[in-house]
Design a protein around this motif. Structure first.
Motif, PDB file in Angstrom:
ATOM      1  N   ASN A 127       0.737  -1.056  -0.180  1.00  0.00           N
ATOM      2  CA  ASN A 127      -0.018  -0.102  -0.151  1.00  0.00           C
ATOM      3  C   ASN A 127       0.834   1.386   0.112  1.00  0.00           C
ATOM      4  O   ASN A 127       0.662   2.192  -0.689  1.00  0.00           O
ATOM      5  CB  ASN A 127      -0.616  -0.024   1.188  1.00  0.00           C
ATOM      6  N   SER A 128       1.936   1.141   0.778  1.00  0.00           N
ATOM      7  CA  SER A 128       2.812   2.367   0.947  1.00  0.00           C
ATOM      8  C   SER A 128       3.476   2.713  -0.234  1.00  0.00           C
ATOM      9  O   SER A 128       3.585   3.745  -1.056  1.00  0.00           O
ATOM     10  CB  SER A 128       3.791   2.068   2.045  1.00  0.00           C
ATOM     11  N   LEU A 129       4.087   1.336  -1.077  1.00  0.00           N
ATOM     12  CA  LEU A 129       4.815   1.618  -2.393  1.00  0.00           C
ATOM     13  C   LEU A 129       3.698   1.940  -3.417  1.00  0.00           C
ATOM     14  O   LEU A 129       4.001   2.948  -4.490  1.00  0.00           O
ATOM     15  CB  LEU A 129       5.447   0.191  -2.749  1.00  0.00           C
ATOM     16  N   THR A 130       2.454   1.604  -3.383  1.00  0.00           N
ATOM     17  CA  THR A 130       1.420   2.064  -4.263  1.00  0.00           C
ATOM     18  C   THR A 130       1.359   3.508  -4.160  1.00  0.00           C
ATOM     19  O   THR A 130       1.180   4.501  -5.186  1.00  0.00           O
ATOM     20  CB  THR A 130       0.112   1.603  -4.040  1.00  0.00           C
ATOM     21  N   SER A 131       1.191   4.089  -2.820  1.00  0.00           N
ATOM     22  CA  SER A 131       1.171   5.470  -2.534  1.00  0.00           C
ATOM     23  C   SER A 131       2.463   6.457  -3.349  1.00  0.00           C
ATOM     24  O   SER A 131       2.314   7.517  -3.786  1.00  0.00           O
ATOM     25  CB  SER A 131       0.926   5.846  -1.212  1.00  0.00           C
ATOM     26  N   GLN A 132       3.463   5.614  -3.074  1.00  0.00           N
ATOM     27  CA  GLN A 132       4.536   6.456  -3.479  1.00  0.00           C
ATOM     28  C   GLN A 132       4.655   6.665  -5.041  1.00  0.00           C
ATOM     29  O   GLN A 132       5.199   7.542  -5.704  1.00  0.00           O
ATOM     30  CB  GLN A 132       5.847   5.555  -3.062  1.00  0.00           C
ATOM     31  N   VAL A 133       3.921   5.488  -5.717  1.00  0.00           N
ATOM     32  CA  VAL A 133       3.913   5.493  -7.080  1.00  0.00           C
ATOM     33  C   VAL A 133       3.172   6.665  -7.548  1.00  0.00           C
ATOM     34  O   VAL A 133       3.435   7.393  -8.739  1.00  0.00           O
ATOM     35  CB  VAL A 133       3.693   4.128  -7.617  1.00  0.00           C
ATOM     36  N   ARG A 206       9.926   7.225  -9.667  1.00  0.00           N
ATOM     37  CA  ARG A 206       8.642   6.604 -10.023  1.00  0.00           C
ATOM     38  C   ARG A 206       9.097   5.094 -10.342  1.00  0.00           C
ATOM     39  O   ARG A 206       8.423   4.008  -9.902  1.00  0.00           O
ATOM     40  CB  ARG A 206       7.909   7.098 -10.759  1.00  0.00           C
ATOM     41  N   LYS A 207      10.168   4.836 -11.190  1.00  0.00           N
ATOM     42  CA  LYS A 207      10.589   3.478 -11.616  1.00  0.00           C
ATOM     43  C   LYS A 207      10.994   2.693 -10.508  1.00  0.00           C
ATOM     44  O   LYS A 207      10.673   1.626 -10.351  1.00  0.00           O
ATOM     45  CB  LYS A 207      11.614   3.597 -12.524  1.00  0.00           C
ATOM     46  N   ALA A 208      11.701   3.397  -9.464  1.00  0.00           N
ATOM     47  CA  ALA A 208      12.227   2.628  -8.219  1.00  0.00           C
ATOM     48  C   ALA A 208      10.972   2.277  -7.525  1.00  0.00           C
ATOM     49  O   ALA A 208      11.028   1.141  -7.049  1.00  0.00           O
ATOM     50  CB  ALA A 208      13.075   3.641  -7.323  1.00  0.00           C
ATOM     51  N   ALA A 209       9.872   2.935  -7.236  1.00  0.00           N
ATOM     52  CA  ALA A 209       8.684   2.696  -6.565  1.00  0.00           C
ATOM     53  C   ALA A 209       7.978   1.528  -7.267  1.00  0.00           C
ATOM     54  O   ALA A 209       7.518   0.761  -6.580  1.00  0.00           O
ATOM     55  CB  ALA A 209       7.965   3.952  -6.359  1.00  0.00           C
ATOM     56  N   GLU A 210       7.993   1.682  -8.487  1.00  0.00           N
ATOM     57  CA  GLU A 210       7.292   0.600  -9.327  1.00  0.00           C
ATOM     58  C   GLU A 210       8.073  -0.812  -9.176  1.00  0.00           C
ATOM     59  O   GLU A 210       7.336  -1.899  -8.949  1.00  0.00           O
ATOM     60  CB  GLU A 210       7.081   1.002 -10.658  1.00  0.00           C
ATOM     61  N   SER A 211       9.333  -0.715  -9.160  1.00  0.00           N
ATOM     62  CA  SER A 211      10.191  -1.845  -9.016  1.00  0.00           C
ATOM     63  C   SER A 211      10.016  -2.404  -7.659  1.00  0.00           C
ATOM     64  O   SER A 211       9.743  -3.649  -7.251  1.00  0.00           O
ATOM     65  CB  SER A 211      11.727  -1.704  -9.315  1.00  0.00           C
ATOM     66  N   ASN A 212       9.966  -1.693  -6.455  1.00  0.00           N
ATOM     67  CA  ASN A 212       9.849  -2.117  -5.411  1.00  0.00           C
ATOM     68  C   ASN A 212       8.175  -2.706  -5.137  1.00  0.00           C
ATOM     69  O   ASN A 212       8.196  -3.542  -4.220  1.00  0.00           O
ATOM     70  CB  ASN A 212      10.131  -1.103  -4.182  1.00  0.00           C
ATOM     71  N   ASP A 217       4.808  -7.350  -4.134  1.00  0.00           N
ATOM     72  CA  ASP A 217       3.588  -7.864  -4.748  1.00  0.00           C
ATOM     73  C   ASP A 217       3.982  -9.479  -4.946  1.00  0.00           C
ATOM     74  O   ASP A 217       3.186 -10.544  -5.043  1.00  0.00           O
ATOM     75  CB  ASP A 217       3.086  -7.292  -5.941  1.00  0.00           C
ATOM     76  N   ALA A 218       5.250  -9.702  -5.644  1.00  0.00           N
ATOM     77  CA  ALA A 218       5.778 -11.119  -5.980  1.00  0.00           C
ATOM     78  C   ALA A 218       5.793 -12.033  -4.955  1.00  0.00           C
ATOM     79  O   ALA A 218       5.475 -13.228  -4.605  1.00  0.00           O
ATOM     80  CB  ALA A 218       7.034 -11.090  -6.596  1.00  0.00           C
ATOM     81  N   LEU A 219       6.109 -11.263  -3.780  1.00  0.00           N
ATOM     82  CA  LEU A 219       6.006 -12.090  -2.491  1.00  0.00           C
ATOM     83  C   LEU A 219       4.528 -12.695  -1.903  1.00  0.00           C
ATOM     84  O   LEU A 219       4.550 -13.475  -1.219  1.00  0.00           O
ATOM     85  CB  LEU A 219       6.757 -11.084  -1.276  1.00  0.00           C
ATOM     86  N   ILE A 220       3.626 -11.671  -2.127  1.00  0.00           N
ATOM     87  CA  ILE A 220       2.239 -11.785  -1.336  1.00  0.00           C
ATOM     88  C   ILE A 220       1.385 -12.261  -2.359  1.00  0.00           C
ATOM     89  O   ILE A 220       0.093 -12.247  -1.811  1.00  0.00           O
ATOM     90  CB  ILE A 220       2.096 -10.757  -0.374  1.00  0.00           C
ATOM     91  N   LYS A 221       1.600 -12.339  -3.602  1.00  0.00           N
ATOM     92  CA  LYS A 221       0.544 -12.316  -4.763  1.00  0.00           C
ATOM     93  C   LYS A 221       0.033 -13.594  -4.864  1.00  0.00           C
ATOM     94  O   LYS A 221       0.708 -14.656  -4.833  1.00  0.00           O
ATOM     95  CB  LYS A 221       1.270 -12.210  -6.312  1.00  0.00           C
TER      96      LYS A 221
END
Length: 382
Positions: A127-133, A206-212, A217-221
């Motif tokens: 959620n935090s990374l989505t906000s950062q994006v 933004r690219k860094a936030a999207e990568s993070n 998401d890969a861990l919890i998807k």
């Protein structure tokens, strides 16, 4: 004057002797005939009565004995049973000190809680990374506006500088004003470069936030807190620790009698250590060792009658043939016979035949493993 002897007398004596011999022979023939007839009758009776069964006294009681072993290591804290004691399935036999197992369980539960919190943290990070994006997207838009504004300022300063240059060529303005206009133009160009750098930085963020976000998401998807891999591994460790704690209490796997108890209080045992045996006396069988010449007509399912030396002939057991051994006793001996070498003497072999006994009769007259039995199989039964 004497009379002459009677000559026919010797002939009469010879005739009497012949008659006696004939009578004696006739009597002998009659006796032989009677013996033969009696033997034939006895053989017929034997064939009629006894040929329908085979018997052996080379038979012994057996059972599928349960060997009680430890599944965990530790010191024996209690031994609840002794030899010859009757136990039921589930009865407590021995207790191993469980303090180490309790510590291992507490540690596994702590690791499980940690893994669950990490999943919760990963969800919050998403959620935090989505906000950062989203914030980065806003920063990019703002940077683009600053670049556009700086570009306008550059164009305006450039036009002002060109006008000043024309005026300076005619002497209408001083060199100081021209220098000021040139400086203003250079400043706007620098501001444009700064704005472009700000735009590039915003895009990088933004690219860094999207990568993070993608990595998180890969861990919890496709998983929830209960099914994420880290939580599953931690849960498996908790289950193993609970099982090890449960295994510190050793219980009887079946009904029977305790035998061969070797464990003592205070003894340290390792996984696989033999502690005792439990003999299921209510489910014993008989292995009858019949001669190979007796087994021609023996089949699985035939009925058998047995007696035990323990109770005598007055107590009969009834059973059923359930199978034949895969080899003779000599074939499975510790040192098998080497019939292919040296002088050979044929020995009649015996094959174990398993007979299952009637449980009701066993309950009335219990048997013990190893007791001698006399077994008779009815060959006419099916």
């Amino acid at each position: 004057m004497t009379d002459a002897p009677n000559t026919p007398a010797p002939q009469n004596e010879s005739a009497d002797t012949d008659e006696a011999m004939k009578a004696k022979r006739k009597k002998m023939l009659v006796i032989v005939a009677l013996v033969i007839i009696v033997a034939a009758v006895i053989y017929a009776l034997w064939a009629f009565i006894f040929s329908g069964s085979v018997n052996t006294d080379n038979a012994y009681v057996g059972a599928e004995t349960a060997e009680i072993t430890s599944m965990v290591s530790g010191q024996v804290a209690e031994v609840k049973v002794s030899n010859t004691q009757q136990v039921k399935k589930g009865d407590l036999l021995a207790v191993i000190d469980n303090r180490d197992a309790r510590i291992a369980l507490a540690q596994a539960q702590a690791e499980l809680a940690k893994a669950q919190r990490q999943y919760t943290q990963s969800s919050a990070n998403s959620n935090s990374l989505t906000s950062q994006v989203l914030v980065s997207s806003d920063d990019i838009n703002s940077a683009k506006a600053q670049v556009a504004q700086a570009q306008v300022e550059v164009e305006r300063a450039q036009a002002e500088l060109a006008r000043r240059i024309q005026l300076g060529a005619s002497g209408a303005i001083s060199k100081e004003e021209l220098a000021t206009s040139q400086s203003a133009f250079n400043t706007t160009k620098a501001n444009l470069e700064v704005a472009k750098a700000g735009l590039a930085q915003a895009e990088s963020k933004r690219k860094a936030a999207e990568s993070n976000l993608a990595a998180n998401d890969a861990l919890i998807k496709g998983a929830n807190q209960a099914s994420t891999p880290d939580v599953l591994v931690a849960q498996a460790k908790v289950d193993q620790a609970k099982l090890d704690l449960q295994r510190t209490e050793i219980r009887a796997p079946l009904n029977g009698v305790v035998a061969q108890r070797s464990v003592q209080v205070g003894q340290r045992v390792a996984p696989g250590s033999m502690l005792m045996s439990v003999v299921p006396v209510s489910d014993v069988y008989v292995d009858a060792n019949f001669k190979e010449s007796q087994l021609e007509k023996v089949r699985v399912g035939q009925k058998a009658t047995l007696t035990s030396d323990l109770y005598g002939k007055s107590v009969e057991y009834h059973g059923t043939v359930v199978g034949f051994s895969g080899g003779t006793g000599a074939a499975f001996a510790l040192i098998p016979a080497q019939n292919a070498t040296g002088n050979w003497i044929k020995v009649v072999q015996r094959l174990p035949v398993r007979i299952q006994l009637d449980p009701k009769e066993l309950a009335e007259h219990p048997l013990r493993v190893g007791l001698s039995m006399d077994a008779t199989i009815d060959l006419t039964s099916k």
